[in-house]
Design a protein around this motif. Sequence first.
Motif, short mmCIF file in Angstrom:
data_model
loop_
_atom_site.label_atom_id
_atom_site.label_comp_id
_atom_site.label_asym_id
_atom_site.label_seq_id
_atom_site.Cartn_x
_atom_site.Cartn_y
_atom_site.Cartn_z
N ASP A 1 0.86 -1.17 0.00
CA ASP A 1 0.00 0.00 0.00
C ASP A 1 0.90 1.23 0.00
OD1 ASP A 1 -3.20 0.56 0.85
OD2 ASP A 1 -1.82 2.22 1.18
N PRO A 2 0.64 2.21 -0.87
CA PRO A 2 1.52 3.38 -0.89
C PRO A 2 1.46 4.21 0.39
CG PRO A 2 -0.36 3.69 -2.35
CD PRO A 2 -0.38 2.26 -1.92
N PHE A 3 0.38 4.03 1.18
CA PHE A 3 0.25 4.77 2.43
C PHE A 3 -0.16 3.80 3.55
CE2 PHE A 3 -0.45 7.73 -1.02
CZ PHE A 3 0.40 8.77 -0.68
N PRO A 4 0.74 2.87 3.91
CA PRO A 4 0.40 1.88 4.93
C PRO A 4 0.26 2.53 6.30
CG PRO A 4 2.73 1.76 4.42
CD PRO A 4 2.12 2.73 3.44
N ARG A 5 -0.62 1.98 7.13
CA ARG A 5 -0.77 2.51 8.49
C ARG A 5 -1.11 1.37 9.44
NH1 ARG A 5 -5.20 3.76 5.46
NH2 ARG A 5 -7.27 3.30 6.30
N ASN A 6 -0.83 1.63 10.71
CA ASN A 6 -1.12 0.68 11.77
C ASN A 6 -0.47 -0.67 11.50
OD1 ASN A 6 -2.22 0.05 14.25
ND2 ASN A 6 -4.25 -0.50 13.43
N MET A 7 0.78 -0.64 11.04
CA MET A 7 1.50 -1.88 10.71
C MET A 7 2.54 -2.24 11.77
SD MET A 7 0.11 -2.68 7.81
CE MET A 7 1.17 -4.00 7.26
N GLU A 8 2.59 -1.49 12.87
CA GLU A 8 3.64 -1.68 13.86
C GLU A 8 3.64 -3.10 14.45
OE1 GLU A 8 1.41 0.72 13.88
OE2 GLU A 8 2.57 2.55 13.47
N GLY A 9 2.46 -3.67 14.64
CA GLY A 9 2.40 -5.00 15.23
C GLY A 9 2.41 -6.13 14.22
N ARG A 10 2.54 -5.82 12.95
CA ARG A 10 2.55 -6.83 11.90
C ARG A 10 3.98 -7.33 11.65
NH1 ARG A 10 -2.05 -6.93 8.53
NH2 ARG A 10 -0.99 -8.78 7.69
N THR A 11 4.10 -8.58 11.21
CA THR A 11 5.42 -9.15 10.93
C THR A 11 5.69 -9.27 9.44
OG1 THR A 11 4.52 -11.41 11.01
CG2 THR A 11 5.35 -10.48 13.08
N GLN B 1 6.32 -8.26 5.40
CA GLN B 1 7.06 -7.23 4.69
C GLN B 1 6.06 -6.19 4.18
OE1 GLN B 1 10.28 -8.74 1.94
NE2 GLN B 1 9.20 -10.67 2.28
N VAL B 2 6.45 -4.93 4.22
CA VAL B 2 5.57 -3.85 3.78
C VAL B 2 6.23 -3.10 2.63
CG1 VAL B 2 4.33 -1.76 4.43
CG2 VAL B 2 4.58 -3.62 6.09
#
Length: 274
Positions: free
Chosen positions: A122-132, A134-135
């Motif tokens: 996503d070009p504007f990812p958010r709320n990914m801090e707890g995800r493992t 790749q972004v």
Amino acid sequence: MVRVQRLKVNGMAKKFLLLGVALLLAGACGVGAFLGYRAGKAETFHTFIGIEDHSEQRNYAIRYALGLEEFQGITGQDLWVMHSVHPGVTDGFFVDLGSADGVTISNTWALERKGWTGICVDPFPRNMEGRTCQVFAEAVDNVGGRTVQFQDPGSYSGGILEYAGWWVSQETKDNAVEVKTATLSDILRRGNAPSYIHYLNVDIEGAEYMALSEFPFDEYEFGAITIEHNGLEDQRAKIRELLVKNGYRLEWAIRDQDWYVRAGTSGDISATER
């Protein structure tokens, strides 16, 4: 006088006791209603995605009601992938195009909690801090390296402006921003994705067909694909033709979603629309 005061105290104690009991009962009713709502929601979703065994539905519903299992997919995409397409798989790999928020209405958050790994784009990812996972903060198109206008950045309906449909207002168009494009195949290579990917989710607001149109289906195979079509029937038909040509069949058509599996995948119902 003392007797009157004692009577008043006893009366007040009884009132407080009754109030406490009432609050406890109200709390218990509230908890029961909440658990009932969660169980009903889970059972409805499991029915919705084709799990017909009542004991299995009940088991999942109880687990969800007690908070032992969670899902976020807005129409049960994650449940379908976990329990219908890949039951028992705890080491699957996913790719989520248009992942937006990493938790809220995420189609891959629950998979990750089961042990899956993958890629979110996503070009504007958010709320990914707890995800493992790749972004990749990029916009997916059929050609990489282009500079394009991107409408409604950071929202659930953001996408490449030239592919967007009826849902985009003039004000939103006027406030578009520039982003760079990448192809899905390039992202998979950079992310060292395996040749067999258990689940692909495509929700990029009108660019779904373009993102898949030049994809090398001979290099990568998907166990399940969910695609949002936003009611754009011409694009939907082109996507279906493309996927059928490359060995996939429509399994479910739900609201603005088409869900595909490999043509050889066994299932009780094929190409069923609900």
